[in-house]
Design a protein around this motif. Structure first.
Motif, PDB file in Angstrom:
ATOM      1  N   GLY A 114     -14.043  80.171  11.651  1.00 31.78           N
ATOM      2  CA  GLY A 114     -14.737  79.144  12.413  1.00 31.78           C
ATOM      3  C   GLY A 114     -16.140  79.558  12.789  1.00 31.78           C
ATOM      4  O   GLY A 114     -16.525  80.732  12.647  1.00 31.78           O
ATOM      5  N   ASN A 115     -16.910  78.614  13.262  1.00 31.54           N
ATOM      6  CA  ASN A 115     -18.300  78.902  13.636  1.00 31.54           C
ATOM      7  C   ASN A 115     -18.409  79.921  14.757  1.00 31.54           C
ATOM      8  O   ASN A 115     -19.415  80.631  14.861  1.00 31.54           O
ATOM      9  N   GLU A 116     -17.379  80.003  15.599  1.00 31.18           N
ATOM     10  CA  GLU A 116     -17.437  80.944  16.719  1.00 31.18           C
ATOM     11  C   GLU A 116     -17.574  82.387  16.237  1.00 31.18           C
ATOM     12  O   GLU A 116     -18.117  83.241  16.953  1.00 31.18           O
ATOM     13  N   TYR A 117     -17.108  82.667  15.016  1.00 32.13           N
ATOM     14  CA  TYR A 117     -17.259  84.012  14.451  1.00 32.13           C
ATOM     15  C   TYR A 117     -18.738  84.373  14.339  1.00 32.13           C
ATOM     16  O   TYR A 117     -19.143  85.500  14.662  1.00 32.13           O
ATOM     17  N   PHE A 118     -19.553  83.411  13.899  1.00 32.15           N
ATOM     18  CA  PHE A 118     -20.983  83.667  13.739  1.00 32.15           C
ATOM     19  C   PHE A 118     -21.723  83.598  15.074  1.00 32.15           C
ATOM     20  O   PHE A 118     -22.804  84.159  15.204  1.00 32.15           O
ATOM     21  N   TRP A 138     -25.440  74.429  16.668  1.00 30.34           N
ATOM     22  CA  TRP A 138     -26.615  74.655  15.822  1.00 30.34           C
ATOM     23  C   TRP A 138     -26.211  74.672  14.353  1.00 30.34           C
ATOM     24  O   TRP A 138     -26.868  74.054  13.503  1.00 30.34           O
ATOM     25  N   ILE A 139     -25.122  75.359  14.040  1.00 34.36           N
ATOM     26  CA  ILE A 139     -24.653  75.429  12.659  1.00 34.36           C
ATOM     27  C   ILE A 139     -24.261  74.043  12.149  1.00 34.36           C
ATOM     28  O   ILE A 139     -24.615  73.644  11.036  1.00 34.36           O
ATOM     29  N   VAL A 140     -23.518  73.288  12.970  1.00 35.21           N
ATOM     30  CA  VAL A 140     -23.078  71.954  12.569  1.00 35.21           C
ATOM     31  C   VAL A 140     -24.274  71.034  12.366  1.00 35.21           C
ATOM     32  O   VAL A 140     -24.337  70.272  11.388  1.00 35.21           O
ATOM     33  N   GLU A 141     -25.229  71.096  13.262  1.00 34.65           N
ATOM     34  CA  GLU A 141     -26.404  70.227  13.163  1.00 34.65           C
ATOM     35  C   GLU A 141     -27.188  70.490  11.892  1.00 34.65           C
ATOM     36  O   GLU A 141     -27.675  69.565  11.235  1.00 34.65           O
ATOM     37  N   ASP A 190     -26.883  87.762   7.996  1.00 37.74           N
ATOM     38  CA  ASP A 190     -28.084  86.998   7.669  1.00 37.74           C
ATOM     39  C   ASP A 190     -28.032  85.666   8.415  1.00 37.74           C
ATOM     40  O   ASP A 190     -27.175  84.820   8.150  1.00 37.74           O
ATOM     41  N   THR A 191     -28.948  85.474   9.338  1.00 38.66           N
ATOM     42  CA  THR A 191     -28.926  84.260  10.167  1.00 38.66           C
ATOM     43  C   THR A 191     -29.435  83.028   9.426  1.00 38.66           C
ATOM     44  O   THR A 191     -29.320  81.911   9.924  1.00 38.66           O
ATOM     45  N   VAL A 192     -29.981  83.206   8.222  1.00 46.75           N
ATOM     46  CA  VAL A 192     -30.468  82.072   7.439  1.00 46.75           C
ATOM     47  C   VAL A 192     -29.341  81.444   6.631  1.00 46.75           C
ATOM     48  O   VAL A 192     -29.174  80.215   6.612  1.00 46.75           O
ATOM     49  N   SER A 193     -28.543  82.267   5.955  1.00 50.11           N
ATOM     50  CA  SER A 193     -27.532  81.711   5.055  1.00 50.11           C
ATOM     51  C   SER A 193     -26.158  82.355   5.175  1.00 50.11           C
ATOM     52  O   SER A 193     -25.219  81.914   4.511  1.00 50.11           O
TER      53      SER A 193
END
Length: 314
Positions: A16-20, A30-33, A148-151
């Motif tokens: 899930g996104n919480e991992y990042f 932010w990831i979803v948007e 990597d915060t970009v991808s």
């Protein structure tokens, strides 16, 4: 050509996104948007590109409408190989135990599915094969840099397989009416926008905006071209399955084409970017919903750059 059956395999591990959020301080919102992604699948320690492909083929062979011994071609596609000598297709051939048939693997980044199908088209046209397995798999998490915060948060793992025949086999077959692929290495920052150089680093995307802009240009353009080749318009299609790279790209593509979101088939929200397997996985997930006479357009875009579109009809 006809797609007779299709299958897919997804690893059981869900990230899930919480991992990042914990790893890189990127909020889920932010990831979803920016991407549409809520979660993605990650291959386990005993899994790799070949094992996922083989599992997809195992599932496929349980449903095909003829003997596996009639298959006379195997084409694999991946840009994240487990072995660069024993290719994806060779691993599948060993599993299915079909000796002395043409076997090859290709890579054109995330467009590889359509290039693999186009190779099948060529073998059929030359009379060198009549029934083929096409198997696509990407093990992105074996190559990516999750910090990597970009991808790093984009990628997921998965595989899909299909059997394609020269002649119709069943009433549920999907007729491949037209297929177009192309390279766009002369466009923008194509040869440096997204790269995977194993001797140097993982997948990096220093020019993500250029990728976004070119994807949003080429995917609608080639979709129109494949329809025009068949004398059809956007109003004649029932579904669009785009490469599952970024949900914002998909929305931009249907906006450019004038297609309602109800006709968009998307799985990136649950699976992340599964590379060249994404469209085939989506086809497998929704195969039973398609009705006689419906038309589906696939449109893809990959690093390098590469692009393509395919029109199929039930």
């Amino acid at each position: 050509m006809y797609i007779n059956r299709v299958s897919h395999y997804l690893p059981s591990q869900v990230i899930g996104n919480e991992y990042f959020t914990e790893l890189n301080n990127l909020s889920s919102e932010w990831i979803v948007e920016r991407t549409g992604i809520h979660e993605r699948r990650k291959a386990g320690p005993d899994e790799n590109t070949n094992t996922m492909a083989i599992e997809a083929v195992r599932i496929l062979l349980e449903t095909i409408p003829y003997s596996k011994n009639e298959i006379d071609l195997i084409v694999g596609a991946t840009y994240t190989p487990y072995d660069t000598i024993v290719s994806l297709a060779h691993a599948v051939q060993h599993y299915v135990q079909l000796p002395d048939i043409p076997v090859l693997s290709v890579s054109s980044a995330c467009s590889s599915l359509l290039n693999a199908i186009e190779i099948v088209e060529g073998y059929f046209a030359m009379g060198k094969a009549t029934k083929a397995i096409v198997v696509v798999a990407d093990h992105n998490t074996a190559y990516y840099n999750e910090r990597d915060t970009v991808s790093g948060h984009l990628w997921g793992d998965g595989a899909s397989a299909m059997v394609i025949s020269k002649e119709r086999q069943t009433e549920s077959d999907l007729h491949i009416r037209a297929l177009i692929t192309g390279g766009a290495a002369t466009s923008g920052k194509a040869i440096e926008a997204v790269v995977l150089r194993p001797n140097e680093r993982g997948v990096v995307m220093p020019y993500g905006r250029d990728v976004f802009q070119n994807a949003c240009t080429y995917m609608p353009k080639v979709s129109q071209q494949v329809l025009q080749r068949c004398g059809l318009t956007i109003d004649d299609i029932d579904y669009l399955i785009p490469h599952q790279a970024n949900h914002r790209i998909s929305l931009n593509v249907i906006g450019t084409l004038g297609i309602p979101e109800s006709k968009l088939i998307s799985n990136i929200q649950r699976l992340g970017n599964t590379g060249c397997a994404g469209c085939a996985i989506a086809l497998s997930e929704h195969f039973d919903r398609f009705e006689k006479g419906q038309r589906i357009v696939f449109t893809v875009f990959g690093g390098g750059y590469s692009y393509g579109a395919m029109l199929v009809e039930v």
